[in-house]
Enzyme design. Structure first.
Site, PDB file in Angstrom:
ATOM      1  N   GLU A 163      45.827  39.400  49.207  1.00 12.43           N
ATOM      2  CA  GLU A 163      45.967  40.802  48.846  1.00 12.43           C
ATOM      3  C   GLU A 163      45.107  41.026  47.610  1.00 12.43           C
ATOM      4  OE1 GLU A 163      47.235  42.770  50.793  1.00 12.43           O
ATOM      5  OE2 GLU A 163      48.464  41.504  52.069  1.00 12.43           O
TER       6      GLU A 163
ATOM      7  N   CYS B 271      46.132  47.891  42.113  1.00  7.87           N
ATOM      8  CA  CYS B 271      45.077  47.503  43.057  1.00  7.87           C
ATOM      9  C   CYS B 271      44.714  48.627  44.017  1.00  7.87           C
ATOM     10  CB  CYS B 271      45.475  46.248  43.826  1.00  7.87           C
ATOM     11  SG  CYS B 271      46.984  46.422  44.809  1.00  7.87           S
TER      12      CYS B 271
END
Length: 466
Positions: free
Chosen positions: A214, A248
């Site tokens: 991720e 993110c």
């Protein structure tokens, strides 16, 4: 602090414990998730304080919503659905293979490694941990060394909740992290930067450990000509400035229809003042995690100003020794600036204009695939076009960030922004071996296809191959 041989010993203890109990039932898994939920609830105020201290200032309320609430929601969702996720998944069997049944049986993998980042040190640890426990695994968790108080509290909380051969937390620096990634896990999930993700994948490859990465990247927000700019601006500001942009999936830059660029800039200024009035003195506004990242962000702004690019700071100068950075807009920066090459991970928002939708889509598609795309429009046709003509980890239409909070949606990247998924059933499946099973019935047509071959086989060939 475990390192070297201690890591190997902890791993061996978990592997041995798993071998003794290969397939925990739904009741056992729900009990583990319940214990984790109760522990998180009991220590929520302590986590809020630890996170704020690690950041040098982060709003308690922001932590409660963006760390504690979303973690509890994820854990409770897994607990309520894991019985159905564990069920056999029957598949059809073709006529020549009758009589038989075929199904997929989700089975625990064994020992799972999780490397969690500093930006959301609770949520990005608890989310994958819950999915791994729902799937019936043992877990070793490596939190970030950049949030030492939170990591220590995680270690203490987990140690009070589970035996170390079930779940254990490994504190330590970058060297410990490298040793952790080299353990022969049955699956390894890493959340962090693309550069470190490459190193993790390289280390895991020594053991052929499957990985879920991720990562991040530059997530664009595209504001179409027909968008409601006041709403779009507030949604973008919220998505960009929560955790001071250290997210993110935060919008990394904005593409806006050229004739509406100044109008959007005005709307963004107004939205910042509504959500974070007097931002640098506002206790709801988060600090940059450390001096290194603060200097990096200041460097982006200084380079842009040095190149004569228009920079708009939406706040006064920060006090000495304080790592709060004012929300900053950079208008029409050239693509060779560092702020347009790097993932920003801070409260800086470049804004670029486009004349035609095709130009905006080409701009997105020429760059590495982002973790998220945000589109603001009322046009159904444009929504479909963006969904069909771009590739990204996820898409959020007419808002930001919420795709990660929708519990029945998988979360994951594409290309440089990551690989694999977690959240929802996809998270359970990530940490499971989906074992295919074929069971022959009392009579099998397939046996009729075996030699010695005869005219019957010629007839069956004509029947089947046509």
């Amino acid at each position: 602090m475990p390192s070297g041989p201690d890591l190997a010993a902890l791993f061996a203890a978990q592997r041995a414990a798993f071998a003794r109990h290969l397939f925990p039932d739904a009741r056992e898994r729900k009990k583990a998730l319940t214990r984790l939920i109760d522990a998180l609830l009991a220590h929520r105020e302590s986590f809020a304080e630890a996170i704020s201290q690690d950041f040098g200032g982060r709003s308690r309320q922001e932590v409660m919503f963006s760390e504690i609430y979303v973690s509890l929601t994820s854990l409770r969702h897994a607990r309520s659905h894991l019985s159905e996720w564990m069920e056999k998944r029957y598949r059809p069997v073709a006529l020549p293979m009758q009589m038989a049944q075929a199904y997929v049986l989700p089975q625990p993998l064994g020992v799972v490694g999780i490397v969690a980042p500093w930006n959301y040190p609770v949520f990005l640890a608890m989310g994958p941990l819950g999915a791994a426990l729902a799937a019936g695994n043992r877990v070793m968790l490596k939190p970030s060394e950049h949030t030492p108080r939170t990591s220590a509290l995680l270690a203490m909380t987990i140690a009070k909740t589970f035996p170390p051969d079930f779940v254990t937390v490994i504190e330590g620096d970058d060297n410990v992290g490298k040793s952790f990634a080299r353990l022969p896990f049955d699956h390894l999930l890493f959340t962090g930067s693309t550069g470190v993700g490459r190193e993790v994948m390289r280390a895991a490859s020594e053991n052929l450990t499957p990985v879920t990465l991720e990562l991040g990247g530059k997530a664009p927000a595209m504001v179409a000509d027909d968008a409601n700019l006041a709403r779009a601006a507030e949604d973008i500001v919220y998505g960009k400035l929560i955790n001071a942009g250290q997210t993110c999936i935060a919008p990394d830059y904005v593409l806006v229809a050229a004739r509406r660029q100044q109008e959007l800039v005005n709307a963004l200024q107004a939205a910042v003042e509504r959500l974070y009035p007097r931002s640098l003195a506002n206790r709801d506004y988060t600090s940059v995690i450390d001096d290194r990242n603060y200097s990096r962000l200041c460097g982006y702004v200084e380079e842009a100003r040095g190149r004569g690019v228009s920079v708009l700071s939406l706040g006064s100068e920060a006090e000495a020794g304080v790592r709060r950075m004012a929300p900053t807009l950079i208008l029409n920066p050239p693509d060779d600036l560092a702020v347009m090459r790097d993932e920003i991970f801070g409260p800086i928002l470049p804004i670029k204009s486009f004349s035609e939708v095709t130009e905006a889509l080409d701009y997105i598609n020429r760059r590495p695939r982002p973790l998220a795309i945000y589109l603001f429009t009322n046009s159904g046709r444009l929504k479909e076009r963006v969904l069909r003509e771009t590739v990204s980890g996820g898409v959020c239409l007419n808002d930001t960030l919420l795709q990660v909070a929708a519990e029945d949606l998988p979360f994951g990247g594409a290309g440089a922004s990551g690989m694999g998924h977690y959240h929802a059933q996809e998270g359970f499946d990530t940490f499971s071996k989906l074992k295919p099973v074929f069971e022959r019935g009392w009579f099998g047509m397939g046996r009729m296809l075996r030699p010695p071959y005869s005219r019957l086989h010629i007839w069956m060939e004509r029947l089947l191959i046509r």
